[in-house]
Motif scaffolding. Structure first.
Motif, PDB file in Angstrom:
ATOM      1  N   ASN A  25     -12.538   3.338   9.939  1.00 47.22           N
ATOM      2  CA  ASN A  25     -12.502   1.874  10.045  1.00 47.22           C
ATOM      3  C   ASN A  25     -11.239   1.375  10.758  1.00 47.22           C
ATOM      4  N   GLY A  26     -10.384   2.281  11.216  1.00 48.25           N
ATOM      5  CA  GLY A  26      -9.178   1.895  11.927  1.00 48.25           C
ATOM      6  C   GLY A  26      -7.996   1.576  11.035  1.00 48.25           C
ATOM      7  N   GLN A  27      -8.070   1.931   9.767  1.00 46.88           N
ATOM      8  CA  GLN A  27      -6.972   1.653   8.843  1.00 46.88           C
ATOM      9  C   GLN A  27      -6.026   2.844   8.766  1.00 46.88           C
ATOM     10  N   MET A  28      -4.755   2.534   8.485  1.00 47.69           N
ATOM     11  CA  MET A  28      -3.784   3.595   8.254  1.00 47.69           C
ATOM     12  C   MET A  28      -2.893   3.170   7.101  1.00 47.69           C
ATOM     13  N   SER A  29      -2.321   4.143   6.429  1.00 43.67           N
ATOM     14  CA  SER A  29      -1.425   3.866   5.310  1.00 43.67           C
ATOM     15  C   SER A  29      -0.006   4.220   5.705  1.00 43.67           C
ATOM     16  N   LEU A  30       0.906   3.269   5.503  1.00 47.15           N
ATOM     17  CA  LEU A  30       2.311   3.543   5.762  1.00 47.15           C
ATOM     18  C   LEU A  30       2.898   4.290   4.579  1.00 47.15           C
ATOM     19  N   PRO A  31       3.785   5.228   4.819  1.00 47.42           N
ATOM     20  CA  PRO A  31       4.405   5.953   3.711  1.00 47.42           C
ATOM     21  C   PRO A  31       5.125   4.985   2.759  1.00 47.42           C
ATOM     22  N   ALA A  32       5.109   5.314   1.477  1.00 45.78           N
ATOM     23  CA  ALA A  32       5.691   4.456   0.442  1.00 45.78           C
ATOM     24  C   ALA A  32       7.162   4.149   0.720  1.00 45.78           C
ATOM     25  N   GLU A  33       7.905   5.129   1.222  1.00 45.94           N
ATOM     26  CA  GLU A  33       9.325   4.908   1.488  1.00 45.94           C
ATOM     27  C   GLU A  33       9.529   3.762   2.486  1.00 45.94           C
ATOM     28  N   LEU A  34       8.703   3.720   3.531  1.00 44.00           N
ATOM     29  CA  LEU A  34       8.798   2.630   4.503  1.00 44.00           C
ATOM     30  C   LEU A  34       8.407   1.298   3.878  1.00 44.00           C
ATOM     31  N   ARG A  35       7.315   1.288   3.134  1.00 50.13           N
ATOM     32  CA  ARG A  35       6.864   0.036   2.519  1.00 50.13           C
ATOM     33  C   ARG A  35       7.924  -0.533   1.599  1.00 50.13           C
ATOM     34  N   HIS A  36       8.578   0.314   0.813  1.00 54.34           N
ATOM     35  CA  HIS A  36       9.601  -0.160  -0.119  1.00 54.34           C
ATOM     36  C   HIS A  36      10.847  -0.625   0.631  1.00 54.34           C
ATOM     37  N   ARG A  37      11.241   0.114   1.642  1.00 58.15           N
ATOM     38  CA  ARG A  37      12.441  -0.259   2.393  1.00 58.15           C
ATOM     39  C   ARG A  37      12.213  -1.550   3.173  1.00 58.15           C
ATOM     40  N   TRP A  38      11.047  -1.705   3.787  1.00 57.99           N
ATOM     41  CA  TRP A  38      10.767  -2.907   4.554  1.00 57.99           C
ATOM     42  C   TRP A  38      10.516  -4.110   3.655  1.00 57.99           C
ATOM     43  N   ALA A  39       9.981  -3.902   2.477  1.00 63.05           N
ATOM     44  CA  ALA A  39       9.669  -4.984   1.531  1.00 63.05           C
ATOM     45  C   ALA A  39       8.906  -6.112   2.229  1.00 63.05           C
ATOM     46  N   SER A  40       7.882  -5.754   2.960  1.00 59.74           N
ATOM     47  CA  SER A  40       7.093  -6.731   3.706  1.00 59.74           C
ATOM     48  C   SER A  40       5.620  -6.470   3.465  1.00 59.74           C
TER      49      SER A  40
END
Length: 84
Positions: A11-26
């Motif tokens: 479906n064209g979706q991707m998951s960003l690694p948790a470390e990036l998601r937490h650091r970016w907080a976005s």
């Protein structure tokens, strides 16, 4: 952190690694297509607030900008009249 490789679903979706998601907080990202590669950048939840510090202050007045442009035009005209 080593450069992560992520899978893209059918479906064209991707998951960003948790470390990036937490650091970016976005909650959202922007994807910039560069032809042969893409850049993924976080988008702040409060865009005007994030830009306020970088671009705060009144800036130059329009009168000052116009005067500067007129001075540059006059210099170019002087150079042309000397060269020509």
């Amino acid at each position: 952190m080593p450069t992560p490789t992520v899978k893209i679903t059918a479906n064209g979706q991707m998951s960003l690694p948790a470390e990036l998601r937490h650091r970016w907080a976005s909650g959202s990202v922007v994807v910039v297509d560069r032809g042969g590669y893409a850049i993924v950048r976080p988008v702040p939840d409060d865009v005007p607030g994030a830009l306020a510090g970088a671009y705060s202050g009144p800036g130059p007045s329009t009168d000052d900008l116009r005067a500067g442009e007129r001075a540059e035009d006059a210099e170019r005209d002087d150079v042309r009249s000397v060269d020509g």
